[in-house]
Design a protein around this motif. Structure first.
Motif, PDB file in Angstrom:
ATOM      1  N   UNK A   1       0.776  -1.188   0.220  1.00  0.00           N
ATOM      2  CA  UNK A   1      -0.116  -0.032   0.112  1.00  0.00           C
ATOM      3  C   UNK A   1       0.837   1.177   0.114  1.00  0.00           C
ATOM      4  N   UNK A   2       1.720   1.354   0.791  1.00  0.00           N
ATOM      5  CA  UNK A   2       2.621   2.461   0.963  1.00  0.00           C
ATOM      6  C   UNK A   2       3.418   2.754  -0.556  1.00  0.00           C
ATOM      7  N   UNK A   3       3.768   1.861  -0.916  1.00  0.00           N
ATOM      8  CA  UNK A   3       4.572   1.869  -2.447  1.00  0.00           C
ATOM      9  C   UNK A   3       3.722   2.656  -3.279  1.00  0.00           C
TER      10      UNK A   3
ATOM     11  N   UNK B   1      -1.649  11.582   1.835  1.00  0.00           N
ATOM     12  CA  UNK B   1      -1.599  10.013   1.945  1.00  0.00           C
ATOM     13  C   UNK B   1      -0.531   9.363   1.897  1.00  0.00           C
ATOM     14  N   UNK B   2       0.552   9.497   1.013  1.00  0.00           N
ATOM     15  CA  UNK B   2       2.100   8.955   1.026  1.00  0.00           C
ATOM     16  C   UNK B   2       2.524   9.271   2.390  1.00  0.00           C
TER      17      UNK B   2
ATOM     18  N   UNK C   1       4.039   5.908  -5.446  1.00  0.00           N
ATOM     19  CA  UNK C   1       3.943   6.261  -6.867  1.00  0.00           C
ATOM     20  C   UNK C   1       3.019   7.059  -7.390  1.00  0.00           C
ATOM     21  N   UNK C   2       1.596   6.894  -6.800  1.00  0.00           N
ATOM     22  CA  UNK C   2       0.745   7.875  -7.173  1.00  0.00           C
ATOM     23  C   UNK C   2       1.023   9.366  -7.044  1.00  0.00           C
TER      24      UNK C   2
ATOM     25  N   UNK D   1      -1.806  17.613  -3.566  1.00  0.00           N
ATOM     26  CA  UNK D   1      -1.812  17.802  -1.891  1.00  0.00           C
ATOM     27  C   UNK D   1      -2.494  16.728  -1.233  1.00  0.00           C
ATOM     28  N   UNK D   2      -3.675  16.153  -1.840  1.00  0.00           N
ATOM     29  CA  UNK D   2      -4.140  15.019  -0.976  1.00  0.00           C
ATOM     30  C   UNK D   2      -3.343  13.871  -1.193  1.00  0.00           C
TER      31      UNK D   2
END
Length: 460
Positions: A184-186, A363-364, A190-191, A358-359
């Protein structure tokens, strides 16, 4: 898909591949002071092309006027030697406009990726010129770097930095059983990085650049899964002045193309935002944008996902099964809220890519630890978790906000709008905290400088 009556379900099929003339009127964008003479760069390319034959590189309206090509030039012999004469063992993959090989430059020893464009006429030359110009002028950590090009006779080759981890598609879609899925973190990292690349094109480049072919196979990754956008052959300069869009033939990849662009040929930066939303859905779900092997009703990712956005209790169905539940529920809600806003049917209702950055940066930065009992976030801020993974947000004084995130879906409103509202509230809080910290640091620095000045004056 009623918008695309002439297409079958091939994922890589380009839209309207028949050569047509652009209906876009010439645009005269503002050009940065440090950019000079496009004609000089174009003429240098033409001089390598048999002295100006019918296969000469065109001077399209897509490229930045006044641009000067700064990329290194190579001979075909140099690149043939670098790739061992383009042997199969050097082959990396095939893109929309040619084959890509791994090579090592004899002059410097640098490992590179060499793309040999198909020699299929004027259109290939056009994309070649656009890509050389775009990547010569645009530089950002989330864009692939162009090292140079070759325009020997009818040969057209591009030389890029080598990206050792391949494309996002290689790590996300059609994985072999023995390959571990992205965690999930990766995926969030990436996003966020890919969105920053788009933000640079839309908001920092002058004039703005519309990427036009955002898809998982065009997101390449270096060590650490740091993403970079590649393949700029379809990029277009965005509208300037009082123009709201650029009118052009429809090009792109089926499944990623924004509906208003596919139907009208009217291109805006919001067209890229839609494509980004599709790729972000691929990251969340592990599904292809178009997958003809799935049951009827699930072959188009957006069509399948949209009804599920209306009920938060069904959000878990959108998570990639290969994650095996190792994701934060609250993070999933927020990610789906961002994706749902990006793939809105009406372009005007989609967010700007800066808001998406920003969003996703938020999350990242929330490091999810699947080994914790609560399956919650591990963050640098002062936060506590409840026994189901929900969090009570705290301000700098440590007082709770009094608002729990209910993972059972018992919110009064189950639509993504409520999730988006919660996300925006968190982003506002994070921004306010950051601004307060910056203000405090500036104030302390001013006091320090004032005290230093008083000290110096007293000792003068």
């Amino acid at each position: 898909m009623g918008c695309f009556p002439c297409f079958d379900s091939k994922e890589e099929e380009t839209l309207n591949p028949v050569k047509e003339s652009d209906v876009q009127k010439p645009i005269q964008p503002m050009v940065p002071d440090n950019i000079s003479r496009l004609t000089a760069g174009r003429d240098r390319l033409r001089s390598r092309s048999n002295g100006g034959s019918k296969r000469d590189l065109p001077g399209p309206k897509d490229v930045m006027p006044g641009a000067n090509i700064a990329a290194q030039t190579f001979t075909f012999r140099e690149l043939a030697a670098a790739t061992k004469n383009f042997r199969p063992e050097s082959f990396l993959g095939e893109g929309g406009f040619g084959h890509v090989y791994k090579g090592r430059l004899e002059s410097t020893g640098q490992v590179v990726a060499v793309k040999q464009l198909d020699r299929n006429g004027l259109q290939g030359n056009r994309e070649f010129l656009v890509e050389v110009l775009m990547l010569s002028l645009l530089h950002h950590p989330n864009l692939v770097s162009l090292i140079g090009y070759c325009a020997d006779g009818d040969q057209r080759l591009l030389v890029y930095e080598f990206m050792p981890l391949g494309s996002l598609e290689d790590h996300l879609l059609d994985l072999p059983p023995d390959k571990d899925p992205l965690d999930w973190n990766t995926r969030m990292k990436i996003a966020a990085g890919a969105a920053k690349g788009l933000e640079y094109l839309h908001d920092k480049a002058n004039p703005p650049v519309i990427y036009r072919d955002f898809k998982s196979s065009n997101i390449l990754m270096e060590e650490g899964f740091h993403p970079k956008l590649s393949d700029f052959g379809l990029a277009k300069l965005g509208p300037v002045g009082d123009k709201s869009h650029v009118s052009t033939r429809v090009m792109g990849t089926y499944g990623y193309c924004a509906p208003e662009y596919a139907m009208t040929g009217q291109l805006t930066v919001k067209s890229d935002v839609y494509s980004f939303g599709v790729v972000f859905l691929e990251l969340i779900t592990g599904r292809k944008a178009i997958d003809s092997t799935r049951p009827h009703g699930e072959q188009n990712l957006v069509t399948w996902a949209r009804p599920l956005f209306n009920d938060r209790r069904k959000f878990s169905k959108l998570a990639d099964p290969r994650l095996q539940g190792r994701y934060p529920m609250r993070g999933l809600y927020q990610a789906l809220a961002v994706a749902s806003m990006c793939i809105q049917e009406q372009a005007a209702t989609r967010p700007l890519i800066g808001d998406v950055v920003t969003a996703l940066s938020y999350l990242a930065n929330q490091a999810y630890d699947p080994n914790t009992a609560s399956h919650g976030y591990r963050s640098s801020g002062d936060r506590s978790r409840d026994d189901r993974g929900g969090r009570i947000l705290k301000n700098e004084e440590g007082t709770g906000s009094g608002r729990r995130w209910d993972l059972d879906g018992s919110e009064k409103e189950d639509s993504p709008k409520e999730t988006a509202r919660m996300l925006n509230r968190d982003l506002d809080r994070e921004r306010a905290v950051a601004e307060a910290k910056m203000w405090g640091e500036n104030l302390r620095e001013k006091r320090r400088q004032s005290a230093q000045g008083s000290f110096d004056g007293n000792n003068g």
